[in-house]
Design an enzyme around this catalytic site. Structure first.
Site, mmCIF file in Angstrom:
data_model
loop_
_atom_site.group_PDB
_atom_site.id
_atom_site.type_symbol
_atom_site.label_atom_id
_atom_site.label_comp_id
_atom_site.label_asym_id
_atom_site.label_seq_id
_atom_site.Cartn_x
_atom_site.Cartn_y
_atom_site.Cartn_z
ATOM 1 N N CYS A 83 0.849 -1.200 0.000
ATOM 2 C CA CYS A 83 0.000 0.000 0.000
ATOM 3 C C CYS A 83 0.885 1.252 0.000
ATOM 4 O O CYS A 83 1.490 1.552 -1.015
ATOM 5 C CB CYS A 83 -0.999 -0.026 1.153
ATOM 6 S SG CYS A 83 -2.394 1.109 0.868
ATOM 7 N N HIS A 170 -3.640 -5.182 0.527
ATOM 8 C CA HIS A 170 -3.134 -5.482 1.870
ATOM 9 C C HIS A 170 -3.223 -6.975 2.193
ATOM 10 O O HIS A 170 -4.146 -7.406 2.904
ATOM 11 C CB HIS A 170 -3.950 -4.719 2.914
ATOM 12 C CG HIS A 170 -3.586 -3.283 3.078
ATOM 13 N ND1 HIS A 170 -2.511 -2.861 3.833
ATOM 14 C CD2 HIS A 170 -4.171 -2.172 2.579
ATOM 15 C CE1 HIS A 170 -2.452 -1.542 3.815
ATOM 16 N NE2 HIS A 170 -3.442 -1.093 3.045
ATOM 17 N N GLU A 172 -1.411 -8.513 4.271
ATOM 18 C CA GLU A 172 -0.912 -8.740 5.635
ATOM 19 C C GLU A 172 -1.962 -8.603 6.725
ATOM 20 O O GLU A 172 -1.722 -8.974 7.886
ATOM 21 C CB GLU A 172 0.250 -7.770 5.921
ATOM 22 C CG GLU A 172 -0.141 -6.386 6.398
ATOM 23 C CD GLU A 172 -0.758 -5.455 5.359
ATOM 24 O OE1 GLU A 172 -1.022 -4.288 5.700
ATOM 25 O OE2 GLU A 172 -0.972 -5.880 4.206
#
Length: 221
Positions: A83, A170, A172
Site C-alpha cells: 500500500c 493489503h 498482511e
C-alpha cells in the site's frame, strides 16, 4: 534478517509479522527508530500508513525511507512494499502517485496479468484472487517495471522492478486490523463482515505471497 518498516502505529505487520519460527525485525519509524544498516538486512518489507507519500513535511522520516528503499533496489535486496510502501516504491522509481484517485475499500477481487504467471512472488496464486483493499491514493506502474495485477477500479495493483515488488492491496491484514481501521475511519461494520465472510480466500492468498517472498530471502515458510 527480514526487516519490516512500520510507518504508522495503526498499520502493523499483522499476518506478516515476526513469529517464533519466522524471525524478523520490526523498525518503527513512526516511533523514531532509526533505519538499520544494510549489513543487517536480508529482505525488506515496507508497510502502509494513513499518510501520503507526499507528506514529507508532516512525516519527515519518509524522505530517508525513500532513499533507503532506492538503495535497497540498487543492492537487489528483496523488497516488498505494501500500500503506502508500494506507493513509495513507485515514486522512488519515477512513477506518479496520485492522491484521492482510484480508491478502494473492502475485500475485493483482483486479476493477475499474463506476466504474473511466471513471477516468483505470485507463484501458485490464482489468476483471480481476493485481498483487502484500503487506499485513497494510487500509483502508476513505473517505467521498466513488470505489471502484475489489477482490479476493476484500480489498474495499478502490483508490479515488479528487479527484485522489488510494489502492492496496492493489503495481504498482511487480519480481522483485528480491519476492525480497528473500520472503527477509526467510520467505515462501518459491513466492511468487517465482508472481510470475515471471505477470510479463507484472503488467508490462502496471503500465506502463498508470504511464503514466496520468504523463499526469495532463502527461507521457506
Amino acid at each position: 534478517m527480514l526487516t519490516i518498516i512500520q510507518n504508522d502505529q495503526r498499520v502493523p505487520a499483522g499476518l506478516f509479522g515476526p513469529r517464533a519460527d519466522r524471525p524478523a525485525r520490526v523498525v518503527r519509524l513512526c516511533d523514531g527508530e532509526p533505519l538499520p544498516d544494510f549489513s543487517q538486512v536480508s529482505g525488506l518489507m515496507v508497510l502502509g500508513g494513513y499518510m501520503s507519500v507526499h507528506d514529507t513535511l508532516r512525516y519527515p522520516y519518509l524522505t530517508p525511507l525513500k532513499e533507503f528503499m532506492a538503495a535497497a533496489v540498487e543492492r537487489e535486496i528483496p523488497l516488498l512494499g505494501i500500500c503506502l510502501g508500494g506507493q513509495l516504491l513507485a515514486e522512488v522509481l519515477g512513477a506518479p502517485v496520485t492522491c484521492n484517485h482510484r480508491g478502494e475499500r473492502g475485500l475485493l477481487p483482483l486479476q493477475l496479468t499474463p506476466a504474473a504467471q511466471s513471477d516468483p512472488l505470485f507463484a501458485g496464486v490464482s489468476p483471480t484472487f481476493h485481498s483487502l483493499q484500503w487506499h485513497s491514493d494510487s500509483f502508476d506502474i513505473p517505467g521498466g517495471a513488470v505489471h502484475l495485477a489489477l482490479s476493476r477500479h484500480c489498474p495499478g495493483q502490483a508490479f515488479r522492478y528487479r527484485r522489488a515488488w510494489g502492492l496496492q492491496f493489503h495481504p498482511e491484514v487480519d480481522e483485528t486490523i480491519v476492525a480497528a481501521w473500520s472503527r477509526f475511519t467510520g467505515a462501518g461494520e459491513e466492511v468487517v463482515t465482508g472481510f470475515r465472510a471471505g477470510l479463507d480466500r484472503h488467508l490462502a492468498t496471503s500465506g502463498r505471497l508470504l511464503a514466496n517472498f520468504l523463499r526469495l530471502l532463502g527461507k521457506a515458510d
